[in-house]
Design an enzyme around this catalytic site. Structure first.
Site, PDB file in Angstrom:
ATOM      1  N   VAL A  40      -9.138  -7.300  19.506  1.00  0.00           N
ATOM      2  CA  VAL A  40      -9.542  -8.679  19.234  1.00  0.00           C
ATOM      3  C   VAL A  40      -8.710  -9.630  20.092  1.00  0.00           C
ATOM      4  O   VAL A  40      -7.483  -9.485  20.184  1.00  0.00           O
ATOM      5  CB  VAL A  40      -9.317  -9.019  17.740  1.00  0.00           C
ATOM      6  CG1 VAL A  40      -9.646 -10.478  17.464  1.00  0.00           C
ATOM      7  CG2 VAL A  40     -10.160  -8.106  16.865  1.00  0.00           C
TER       8      VAL A  40
ATOM      9  N   VAL B 149       0.813  -1.229   0.000  1.00  0.00           N
ATOM     10  CA  VAL B 149       0.000   0.000   0.000  1.00  0.00           C
ATOM     11  C   VAL B 149       0.843   1.274   0.000  1.00  0.00           C
ATOM     12  O   VAL B 149       0.321   2.354  -0.276  1.00  0.00           O
ATOM     13  CB  VAL B 149      -0.999   0.040   1.195  1.00  0.00           C
ATOM     14  CG1 VAL B 149      -2.031  -1.059   1.099  1.00  0.00           C
ATOM     15  CG2 VAL B 149      -0.280  -0.002   2.539  1.00  0.00           C
TER      16      VAL B 149
ATOM     17  N   LYS C  37      -4.010   6.316  13.532  1.00  0.00           N
ATOM     18  CA  LYS C  37      -5.427   5.944  13.513  1.00  0.00           C
ATOM     19  C   LYS C  37      -6.317   7.172  13.712  1.00  0.00           C
ATOM     20  O   LYS C  37      -7.384   7.291  13.110  1.00  0.00           O
ATOM     21  CB  LYS C  37      -5.711   4.872  14.569  1.00  0.00           C
ATOM     22  CG  LYS C  37      -5.060   3.532  14.249  1.00  0.00           C
ATOM     23  CD  LYS C  37      -5.575   2.981  12.926  1.00  0.00           C
ATOM     24  CE  LYS C  37      -4.970   1.657  12.555  1.00  0.00           C
ATOM     25  NZ  LYS C  37      -5.528   1.089  11.313  1.00  0.00           N
TER      26      LYS C  37
ATOM     27  N   TYR D 146       0.800   4.348  16.505  1.00  0.00           N
ATOM     28  CA  TYR D 146      -0.477   3.675  16.242  1.00  0.00           C
ATOM     29  C   TYR D 146      -1.637   4.639  16.485  1.00  0.00           C
ATOM     30  O   TYR D 146      -2.497   4.839  15.623  1.00  0.00           O
ATOM     31  CB  TYR D 146      -0.591   2.415  17.104  1.00  0.00           C
ATOM     32  CG  TYR D 146      -1.727   1.519  16.682  1.00  0.00           C
ATOM     33  CD1 TYR D 146      -1.666   0.813  15.490  1.00  0.00           C
ATOM     34  CD2 TYR D 146      -2.867   1.389  17.465  1.00  0.00           C
ATOM     35  CE1 TYR D 146      -2.712  -0.010  15.093  1.00  0.00           C
ATOM     36  CE2 TYR D 146      -3.913   0.562  17.071  1.00  0.00           C
ATOM     37  CZ  TYR D 146      -3.831  -0.132  15.887  1.00  0.00           C
ATOM     38  OH  TYR D 146      -4.877  -0.940  15.488  1.00  0.00           O
TER      39      TYR D 146
HETATM   40  N1  LIG Z   1      -6.504  -6.747  15.907  1.00  0.00           N
HETATM   41  C1  LIG Z   1      -7.036  -5.815  16.665  1.00  0.00           C
HETATM   42  O1  LIG Z   1      -7.237  -6.023  17.888  1.00  0.00           O
HETATM   43  C2  LIG Z   1      -7.422  -4.482  16.088  1.00  0.00           C
HETATM   44  C3  LIG Z   1      -8.096  -3.565  16.895  1.00  0.00           C
HETATM   45  C4  LIG Z   1      -8.456  -2.330  16.365  1.00  0.00           C
HETATM   46  C5  LIG Z   1      -8.140  -2.030  15.065  1.00  0.00           C
HETATM   47  N2  LIG Z   1      -7.479  -2.948  14.293  1.00  0.00           N
HETATM   48  C6  LIG Z   1      -7.186  -2.570  12.921  1.00  0.00           C
HETATM   49  O2  LIG Z   1      -7.764  -3.527  12.051  1.00  0.00           O
HETATM   50  C7  LIG Z   1      -6.937  -3.690  10.892  1.00  0.00           C
HETATM   51  C8  LIG Z   1      -6.565  -5.140  10.745  1.00  0.00           C
HETATM   52  O3  LIG Z   1      -5.935  -5.584  11.939  1.00  0.00           O
HETATM   53  P1  LIG Z   1      -5.362  -7.047  12.099  1.00  0.00           P
HETATM   54  O4  LIG Z   1      -5.343  -7.331  13.535  1.00  0.00           O
HETATM   55  O5  LIG Z   1      -6.043  -7.963  11.159  1.00  0.00           O
HETATM   56  O6  LIG Z   1      -3.846  -6.803  11.641  1.00  0.00           O
HETATM   57  P2  LIG Z   1      -2.777  -7.891  11.206  1.00  0.00           P
HETATM   58  O7  LIG Z   1      -1.458  -7.396  11.707  1.00  0.00           O
HETATM   59  O8  LIG Z   1      -3.210  -9.265  11.589  1.00  0.00           O
HETATM   60  O9  LIG Z   1      -2.808  -7.783   9.628  1.00  0.00           O
HETATM   61  C9  LIG Z   1      -2.336  -6.665   8.939  1.00  0.00           C
HETATM   62  C10 LIG Z   1      -2.068  -7.101   7.508  1.00  0.00           C
HETATM   63  O10 LIG Z   1      -1.576  -5.954   6.809  1.00  0.00           O
HETATM   64  C11 LIG Z   1      -0.563  -6.411   5.934  1.00  0.00           C
HETATM   65  N3  LIG Z   1       0.344  -5.316   5.580  1.00  0.00           N
HETATM   66  C12 LIG Z   1       1.304  -4.746   6.343  1.00  0.00           C
HETATM   67  N4  LIG Z   1       1.976  -3.827   5.626  1.00  0.00           N
HETATM   68  C13 LIG Z   1       1.412  -3.811   4.388  1.00  0.00           C
HETATM   69  C14 LIG Z   1       1.674  -3.094   3.199  1.00  0.00           C
HETATM   70  N5  LIG Z   1       2.667  -2.187   3.126  1.00  0.00           N
HETATM   71  N6  LIG Z   1       0.901  -3.314   2.114  1.00  0.00           N
HETATM   72  C15 LIG Z   1      -0.098  -4.250   2.161  1.00  0.00           C
HETATM   73  N7  LIG Z   1      -0.384  -4.974   3.253  1.00  0.00           N
HETATM   74  C16 LIG Z   1       0.372  -4.766   4.353  1.00  0.00           C
HETATM   75  C17 LIG Z   1       0.164  -7.514   6.706  1.00  0.00           C
HETATM   76  O11 LIG Z   1       0.895  -8.367   5.843  1.00  0.00           O
HETATM   77  C18 LIG Z   1      -0.994  -8.206   7.428  1.00  0.00           C
HETATM   78  O12 LIG Z   1      -1.486  -9.309   6.704  1.00  0.00           O
HETATM   79  C19 LIG Z   1      -5.755  -2.766  11.092  1.00  0.00           C
HETATM   80  O13 LIG Z   1      -6.006  -1.539  10.441  1.00  0.00           O
HETATM   81  C20 LIG Z   1      -5.704  -2.581  12.590  1.00  0.00           C
HETATM   82  O14 LIG Z   1      -5.072  -1.390  12.968  1.00  0.00           O
HETATM   83  C21 LIG Z   1      -7.114  -4.159  14.773  1.00  0.00           C
END
Ligand SMILES: NC(=O)c1ccc[n+]([C@@H]2O[C@H](COP(=O)([O-])OP(=O)(O)OC[C@H]3O[C@@H](n4cnc5c(N)ncnc54)[C@H](O)[C@@H]3O)[C@@H](O)[C@H]2O)c1
Length: 267
Positions: A211, A63, A182, A178
């Site tokens: 999560v 991205v 956000k 972070y």
């Molecule tokens: N997991 C949580 O508890 C939680 C809570 C609140 C918000 N979020 C948000 O939800 C979203 C997903 O979270 P998640 O827990 O599934 O995260 P995750 O870390 O499991 O997955 C993130 C994905 O983004 C990909 N990624 C990283 N850099 C990239 C790049 N340059 N180009 C393309 N892809 C790239 C990674 O390979 C990974 O598969 C995120 O925006 C996170 O901030 C997550």
């Protein structure tokens, strides 16, 4: 249920191989959309796309790279002819590999500029680039829905005591990049909603809470106690909200932030 149907829609999900990204893809596919599962690893994206119900594709995407985002857009247009939904989900959530060093490395006073910059690049510039390049297809079509994934930490500051172990030592500090990125995503959403409203492109934020994912028991307990519903989220807890924002069920909604956090930010 017609209002929630995504039949014949094409949806791009960035960060689609992550914990929640996979669920976003499943949700969109279950609602009828053809899904483009986009993440860094091409093979894994391809394998994952095969598990989805609808005609879907896995495409490698960084991205932070305009060339990569342009390439994805061209492939999707070549196959489907239109893009209707973009979920800007990819993000960096710093992990400190060495548990002994994590507390010192993640301290605000020590937090490295490289990590700050990397989070800005992926979490914020990535959202900007994908919106600019893929969202522009929607702007020309005069219809589309962009969903930017933020976090409760973009609304409220991390309570660092959650990361304190039972013996009183800090396991790590939730890093500043972070929250900063956000929070910026929530404002960027409003900017773009206002800019593209007259072109039929709706832009909303989905704000998830934490999560449960094999974290330390003390953390899960403290986090759950700070949440009105008394528990952390399951990865599938966001599916309904995502389908709502992607579909005509939310046709009068733009520039909004749909907070799905078990009540974390309500008290
Ligand atoms: N997991 C949580 O508890 C939680 C809570 C609140 C918000 N979020 C948000 O939800 C979203 C997903 O979270 P998640 O827990 O599934 O995260 P995750 O870390 O499991 O997955 C993130 C994905 O983004 C990909 N990624 C990283 N850099 C990239 C790049 N340059 N180009 C393309 N892809 C790239 C990674 O390979 C990974 O598969 C995120 O925006 C996170 O901030 C997550």
């Amino acid at each position: 249920m017609e209002l929630f149907s995504l039949k014949d829609k094409t949806a791009v999900v960035t960060g689609s191989l992550g914990l929640i990204g996979k669920e976003h893809c499943r949700a969109l596919s279950e609602a009828g959309a053809n899904v483009i599962a986009a993440d860094l690893d091409a093979d894994k994206c391809g394998e994952f796309a095969l598990t989805l119900l609808t005609e879907s594709m896995g495409i490698s995407l960084d991205v932070t790279s305009p060339e990569s985002v342009n390439g994805l857009r061209d492939k999707v247009i070549q196959k489907f002819g239109h893009i209707d939904i973009l979920v800007n989900n990819a993000a960096i959530n710093d992990m400190f590999e060495d548990p002994k060093a994590a507390s010192e490395q993640s301290k605000f006073e020590n937090y490295p500029l490289e990590l700050w910059q990397k989070s800005i690049d992926v979490n914020l510039t990535g959202v900007f680039l994908c919106s600019q390049i893929i969202g522009n297809v929607m702007s020309v079509q005069k219809k589309g829905s962009i969903i930017n994934i933020a976090s409760t930490y973009g609304i409220t500051a991390p309570d660092q005591s959650l990361y304190k172990k039972v013996d009183g030592t800090q396991s790590f500090y939730k890093p500043p990049a972070y929250s900063a990125t956000k929070g910026a995503v929530i404002m960027f959403t409003k900017y773009l909603a206002a800019y593209w409203g007259s072109n039929g492109v709706r832009v909303n934020t989905l704000t998830p809470g934490g999560v449960e994912n094999s974290q330390d028991e003390f953390f899960i307990r403290k986090y759950s106690a700070k949440t009105i519903l008394g528990r952390m989220a399951k990865p599938s807890d966001y599916k309904g909200a995502l389908i709502f924002l992607a579909s005509d069920a939310s046709s009068y909604m733009t520039g909004a932030n749909l907070v799905v956090d078990g009540g974390w930010t309500a008290w």
